[in-house]
Write a protein that holds these residues in place. Structure first.
Motif, PDB file in Angstrom:
ATOM      1  N   ILE A 523     -37.836 -33.743  18.265  1.00 60.79           N
ATOM      2  CA  ILE A 523     -36.831 -33.564  19.306  1.00 60.79           C
ATOM      3  C   ILE A 523     -36.029 -34.854  19.356  1.00 60.79           C
ATOM      4  O   ILE A 523     -36.567 -35.925  19.679  1.00 60.79           O
ATOM      5  N   SER A 524     -34.763 -34.772  18.983  1.00 62.85           N
ATOM      6  CA  SER A 524     -33.938 -35.975  18.856  1.00 62.85           C
ATOM      7  C   SER A 524     -33.592 -36.534  20.226  1.00 62.85           C
ATOM      8  O   SER A 524     -33.344 -35.803  21.183  1.00 62.85           O
ATOM      9  N   ASP A 525     -33.598 -37.880  20.318  1.00 66.14           N
ATOM     10  CA  ASP A 525     -33.145 -38.543  21.534  1.00 66.14           C
ATOM     11  C   ASP A 525     -31.625 -38.634  21.492  1.00 66.14           C
ATOM     12  O   ASP A 525     -31.020 -38.845  20.442  1.00 66.14           O
ATOM     13  N   ASN A 526     -30.991 -38.413  22.637  1.00 60.62           N
ATOM     14  CA  ASN A 526     -29.530 -38.354  22.690  1.00 60.62           C
ATOM     15  C   ASN A 526     -29.006 -39.104  23.899  1.00 60.62           C
ATOM     16  O   ASN A 526     -29.619 -39.105  24.976  1.00 60.62           O
ATOM     17  N   ASN A 527     -27.880 -39.729  23.709  1.00 61.19           N
ATOM     18  CA  ASN A 527     -27.061 -40.257  24.800  1.00 61.19           C
ATOM     19  C   ASN A 527     -25.631 -40.152  24.298  1.00 61.19           C
ATOM     20  O   ASN A 527     -25.115 -41.062  23.645  1.00 61.19           O
ATOM     21  N   GLN A 528     -25.011 -39.011  24.562  1.00 61.58           N
ATOM     22  CA  GLN A 528     -23.771 -38.710  23.860  1.00 61.58           C
ATOM     23  C   GLN A 528     -22.861 -37.826  24.692  1.00 61.58           C
ATOM     24  O   GLN A 528     -23.288 -37.112  25.594  1.00 61.58           O
ATOM     25  N   ILE A 529     -21.584 -37.892  24.345  1.00 62.29           N
ATOM     26  CA  ILE A 529     -20.556 -37.042  24.944  1.00 62.29           C
ATOM     27  C   ILE A 529     -19.910 -36.232  23.826  1.00 62.29           C
ATOM     28  O   ILE A 529     -19.530 -36.786  22.786  1.00 62.29           O
ATOM     29  N   THR A 530     -19.820 -34.933  24.040  1.00 65.43           N
ATOM     30  CA  THR A 530     -19.183 -34.045  23.068  1.00 65.43           C
ATOM     31  C   THR A 530     -17.908 -33.493  23.681  1.00 65.43           C
ATOM     32  O   THR A 530     -17.921 -32.985  24.805  1.00 65.43           O
ATOM     33  N   LEU A 531     -16.817 -33.619  22.938  1.00 66.84           N
ATOM     34  CA  LEU A 531     -15.528 -33.103  23.384  1.00 66.84           C
ATOM     35  C   LEU A 531     -15.041 -32.048  22.396  1.00 66.84           C
ATOM     36  O   LEU A 531     -15.169 -32.215  21.176  1.00 66.84           O
ATOM     37  N   GLY A 532     -14.496 -30.978  22.926  1.00 68.27           N
ATOM     38  CA  GLY A 532     -13.971 -29.920  22.078  1.00 68.27           C
ATOM     39  C   GLY A 532     -12.721 -29.321  22.671  1.00 68.27           C
ATOM     40  O   GLY A 532     -12.504 -29.356  23.889  1.00 68.27           O
ATOM     41  N   LEU A 533     -11.883 -28.774  21.804  1.00 69.84           N
ATOM     42  CA  LEU A 533     -10.632 -28.164  22.243  1.00 69.84           C
ATOM     43  C   LEU A 533     -10.347 -26.952  21.363  1.00 69.84           C
ATOM     44  O   LEU A 533     -10.385 -27.042  20.134  1.00 69.84           O
ATOM     45  N   THR A 534     -10.065 -25.825  22.016  1.00 73.86           N
ATOM     46  CA  THR A 534      -9.709 -24.598  21.316  1.00 73.86           C
ATOM     47  C   THR A 534      -8.379 -24.098  21.845  1.00 73.86           C
ATOM     48  O   THR A 534      -8.134 -24.112  23.054  1.00 73.86           O
ATOM     49  N   SER A 535      -7.526 -23.651  20.929  1.00 70.31           N
ATOM     50  CA  SER A 535      -6.255 -23.057  21.320  1.00 70.31           C
ATOM     51  C   SER A 535      -6.113 -21.726  20.604  1.00 70.31           C
ATOM     52  O   SER A 535      -6.387 -21.624  19.401  1.00 70.31           O
ATOM     53  N   ARG A 536      -5.698 -20.715  21.321  1.00 70.04           N
ATOM     54  CA  ARG A 536      -5.515 -19.380  20.766  1.00 70.04           C
ATOM     55  C   ARG A 536      -4.099 -18.897  21.038  1.00 70.04           C
ATOM     56  O   ARG A 536      -3.480 -19.270  22.047  1.00 70.04           O
ATOM     57  N   ILE A 537      -3.625 -18.029  20.156  1.00 71.11           N
ATOM     58  CA  ILE A 537      -2.378 -17.296  20.376  1.00 71.11           C
ATOM     59  C   ILE A 537      -2.727 -15.820  20.370  1.00 71.11           C
ATOM     60  O   ILE A 537      -3.274 -15.299  19.392  1.00 71.11           O
ATOM     61  N   ILE A 538      -2.417 -15.145  21.478  1.00 70.18           N
ATOM     62  CA  ILE A 538      -2.784 -13.749  21.679  1.00 70.18           C
ATOM     63  C   ILE A 538      -1.508 -12.928  21.763  1.00 70.18           C
ATOM     64  O   ILE A 538      -0.612 -13.234  22.556  1.00 70.18           O
ATOM     65  N   GLY A 539      -1.419 -11.888  20.937  1.00 68.03           N
ATOM     66  CA  GLY A 539      -0.231 -11.056  20.901  1.00 68.03           C
ATOM     67  C   GLY A 539      -0.143 -10.112  22.078  1.00 68.03           C
ATOM     68  O   GLY A 539      -1.048 -10.021  22.924  1.00 68.03           O
ATOM     69  N   ALA A 540       0.968  -9.360  22.108  1.00 66.05           N
ATOM     70  CA  ALA A 540       1.185  -8.420  23.209  1.00 66.05           C
ATOM     71  C   ALA A 540       0.151  -7.311  23.209  1.00 66.05           C
ATOM     72  O   ALA A 540      -0.097  -6.694  24.249  1.00 66.05           O
ATOM     73  N   ASP A 541      -0.462  -7.032  22.045  1.00 64.97           N
ATOM     74  CA  ASP A 541      -1.492  -5.997  21.956  1.00 64.97           C
ATOM     75  C   ASP A 541      -2.871  -6.535  22.329  1.00 64.97           C
ATOM     76  O   ASP A 541      -3.885  -5.877  22.106  1.00 64.97           O
ATOM     77  N   ASN A 542      -2.926  -7.772  22.860  1.00 61.93           N
ATOM     78  CA  ASN A 542      -4.160  -8.414  23.313  1.00 61.93           C
ATOM     79  C   ASN A 542      -5.103  -8.755  22.156  1.00 61.93           C
ATOM     80  O   ASN A 542      -6.315  -8.902  22.342  1.00 61.93           O
ATOM     81  N   LYS A 543      -4.552  -8.884  20.937  1.00 62.39           N
ATOM     82  CA  LYS A 543      -5.333  -9.298  19.787  1.00 62.39           C
ATOM     83  C   LYS A 543      -4.998 -10.730  19.417  1.00 62.39           C
ATOM     84  O   LYS A 543      -3.834 -11.135  19.450  1.00 62.39           O
TER      85      LYS A 543
END
Length: 729
Positions: A523-543
């Motif tokens: 079990i790894s010892d940790n002292n860390q911050i994780t940052l993430g970013l997601t961007s999506r483009i959704i069409g008029a048909d909700n896809k």
């Protein structure tokens, strides 16, 4: 218009003649429109329409000119019809047509005997209405008791104007309440050339499973030589069946294969056995075998049982003889038997877990047994507690290796919150483990180890949306930042063996996992911050049309576990991209880039052009800088394309850029029409055979050629690993 009451017509079941049709009929067969038989007639009544009629009350009734004889189940048309009241027969002549829901018949004469309920059709041409099937018959006799008898008849599932094959028979008999029909003196023609004569054979006449011969499998490769496999199917009972498949190989001899399946109200399973006696291609002519047993069962609402047991005689069995369940890249075969309990708050499993290890791999530990218990319940104030616990005993096939009994319990208190635009989770966990290890005299492990580790995690995510006008279309763009702080205390674990634990590789989703290992021995010892970013483009048909994710871990302190100690203060930058480029192009890529050296550590790319369902070209590239001290750099092309009417071409090519050699080629062509299909496949690939010390060859190749007579999806069956790269939600 005249009418006659109480004259009966038997129901035609010539639909049952649809035997041996190619699967392609589902694609290219267009059923004839159902006849319009709606009328007010009762069962047993017929109605006659004609231009002229002559009726004698006691002897006969004669009809001429556009005669139509209707009942509620069939319709007869003719130039002339005579009903004899004394013999109770109806005879129609001149351009006779007969139609019901199952068959359309053109003939010179139709005669119905009301007293015996028998129908005789002379010199007829017939077409089945619900499936692909047609033919000619000198005489068709149909009776409620005798069934259907076709004299000097033919049958084909090909179109009438393009009969590639047909069966010509002296007699075809279909008896009521029988699941098989009988054919006598059958001649099988390809075009107009006779290729086979059978004095007698039977065939299934409904969609129920029937015993008999299945399509043969013909293959040729450098390992087994020319092989012919002939499956024989035995329908033992509605819920039991057996397929016996003798396979004759020119290089190795006769292999016997069996597949037994069963199904009960709460259980289902399958047993496979394969045996090759005195393999002629091996110096000592040893016997070779493979077995597989799969079972899933529901004891009651909460209890389930399962089994997955596999074994084989030697490491090269799958490579030399092939397998319907494993491929030559597999290194482990499962041997698992277990029982599970599920309820709203509690999940418990008990299982014996073992492996069959192939090749020169380190011996895997088996868990005999392994007990797991998970409990989850709400505490109030939007809090919940989850308890994960397990007890397992590990031993290895290596008698010199350590063994261990491990008890682990990990209670977690969690405060989750989620709505449409945000998510927040705060949790604290105490992980307590106790090991009793034996056979550790020549190791650095201790006989008894107690380990207690604390962990705290805070995770949050937001979702922002805005409307954009992109290339003239209104779309929705999202911005989804997420952040996680993770702290795990350290405890020295070098005195514990590795029983079910290996290193994990990180992709974007793995950044938020918070653990460097699978299993519990590290079990790894940790002292860390994780940052993430997601961007999506959704069409008029909700896809989703586009999705880009970026993430990275920032280490506030270096791990004290030697195996995962890092020189950098941050992880590689993980990126994932899914993009629908127009209506026909799709792209997917993953990459991990070191921000200290600006070098790509791992990457994969798939670019696909799909014009239609069967017009696909896909380019793939895979790169790993260091995998067991080797660099992986491979490019591949997969294609599926129609090359002519009814002809489909499928191909795959993989090239190793690091060693500048082609590692696999695959080419297949399939012809599929409404009435027959054939697939031809040629391939060359690394053999991956193991030598006597278990080392796998990386320089020997195996080539082969296969012939299939059943309709197959070559893209799915032949191009192992193909998937559409478009992974948008």
């Amino acid at each position: 218009m005249s009418s006659i009451q109480n004259t009966q017509l038997p129901v035609l079941f010539l639909l049952s003649m649809t035997i041996g049709l190619a699967d392609a009929q589902e694609v290219c067969f267009v059923p004839a429109p159902a006849p319009n038989l709606e009328n007010l007639l009762l069962d047993g009544q017929i109605q006659v329409k004609s231009q002229d009629s002559e009726i004698n009350q006691d002897t006969y009734a004669k009809f001429k000119g556009k005669v139509e004889i209707d009942s509620n189940i069939a319709k007869i048309t003719a130039d002339e019809a005579v009903f004899n009241r004394q013999t109770q027969t109806l005879k129609a002549t001149g351009n006779v047509g007969f139609i019901d829901n199952y068959i359309t018949v053109s003939s010179n004469q139709v005669q119905l005997n009301r007293s015996t309920n028998e129908l005789v059709i002379e010199d007829s041409i017939y077409q089945l209405n619900q499936v692909q099937g047609n033919g000619q018959a000198k005489k068709i006799a149909i009776g409620e008791q005798s069934g259907i008898n076709l004299v000097e008849s033919s049958f084909s599932s090909c179109p009438v104007d393009d009969q590639v094959w047909r069966i010509q028979a002296s007699n075809i008999e279909l008896t009521p309440d029988q699941s098989r029909g009988v054919v006598k003196h059958a001649r099988f023609y390809i075009k107009d050339v006779p290729v086979l004569y059978l004095p007698y054979f039977s065939f299934p006449v409904n969609d129920k499973r029937q015993s008999g011969l299945l399509y043969p499998i013909i293959k040729s490769d450098s390992s087994a030589g020319l092989s012919l496999e002939q499956p024989v199917y035995w329908n033992i009972a509605p819920n039991y069946d057996l397929t016996f498949s003798p396979r004759l190989m020119s290089k190795r001899g006769l292999q016997l294969k069996t597949e037994f399946r069963y199904l009960t109200e709460g259980h289902t399973g399958q047993l496979d056995l394969e045996y090759l006696s005195n393999d002629q291609e091996i110096a000592d002519n040893s016997d070779r075998y493979f077995y597989r047993f799969i079972h899933q069962g529901q004891i009651n609402e909460n209890w389930q049982i399962n089994a997955d047991i596999n074994g084989l005689s030697d490491d090269n069995y799958i490579i030399d003889l092939g397998s319907d369940y494993y491929n030559r890249a597999d290194t482990h075969l499962f041997k698992t038997v277990g029982m599970s309990y599920f309820s709203e708050d509690l999940m418990m499993t008990a299982q014996f877990r073992d492996f069959e290890v192939l090749g020169d791999h380190s011996d895997s530990y088996r868990a005999l047994p392994e007990l797991r218990l998970n409990y989850l319940t709400e505490l109030g104030a939007n809090a919940e507690i989850e308890v994960h616990s397990e007890l397992a005993y590990f031993e290895s096939t290596d008698t010199n290796a350590p063994t261990a009994t491990r008890f682990h319990i990990a209670p977690t208190v969690r405060f989750p919150y989620q709505n449409q635009w945000s998510e927040f989770v705060a949790e604290a966990t105490v992980m307590h483990s106790h090991y009793l290890q034996e056979n550790v005299e020549n190791t650095t492990f201790d006989e008894e180890v107690t380990r207690t580790i604390g962990q705290a995690k805070i995770f949050g995510a937001l979702t922002f949306e805005r409307t954009l006008n992109l290339f003239g279309s209104s779309v929705t763009q999202t911005l989804e930042p997420k952040a996680q702080y993770l702290y795990t205390s350290f405890e020295d674990q070098s005195n514990i063996g590795l029983y079910d634990t290996t290193r994990l590789f990180n992709n974007f989703s793995g950044l938020f996992r918070g653990q460097e290992y699978t299993g519990l021995d590290r079990i790894s010892d940790n002292n860390q911050i994780t940052l993430g970013l997601t961007s999506r483009i959704i069409g008029a048909d909700n896809k989703e049309q586009f999705k880009l994710s970026l993430g990275q871990i920032f280490y506030l302190a270096d791990s004290k576990i030697t195996d995962i100690s890092k020189d950098e203060d941050r992880s590689a930058l993980a990126a994932e991209l899914d993009w629908q480029i127009g209506s026909k192009w799709y792209a997917h890529t993953e990459a991990q880039v070191s921000t200290s050296t600006d070098k790509i550590e791992r990457s994969s790319l798939s670019l696909e052009y799909q014009l239609t369902k069967d017009k696909i070209v896909q380019v793939n590239h895979r790169y790993i800088r260091d995998l067991s001290s080797e660099e992986i750099n491979q490019v591949g092309i997969t294609a599926s394309w129609p090359i002519a009417p009814n002809w489909q071409w499928v191909s795959r090519w993989y090239h190793d850029l690091e060693r500048n050699r082609t590692v696999e080629t695959y080419n297949g062509v399939k012809y599929e029409s409404c009435c027959w299909t054939i697939s031809l496949v040629a391939q060359r690939r690394l053999s991956n055979r193991f030598d006597t010390d278990g080392t796998q060859s990386t320089d020997e190749f195996d080539s082969g050629f296969n012939v299939y007579f059943t309709s197959r999806n070559l893209l799915r069956d032949g191009l192992f690993g193909y998937r559409r790269p478009y992974l948008l939600n």
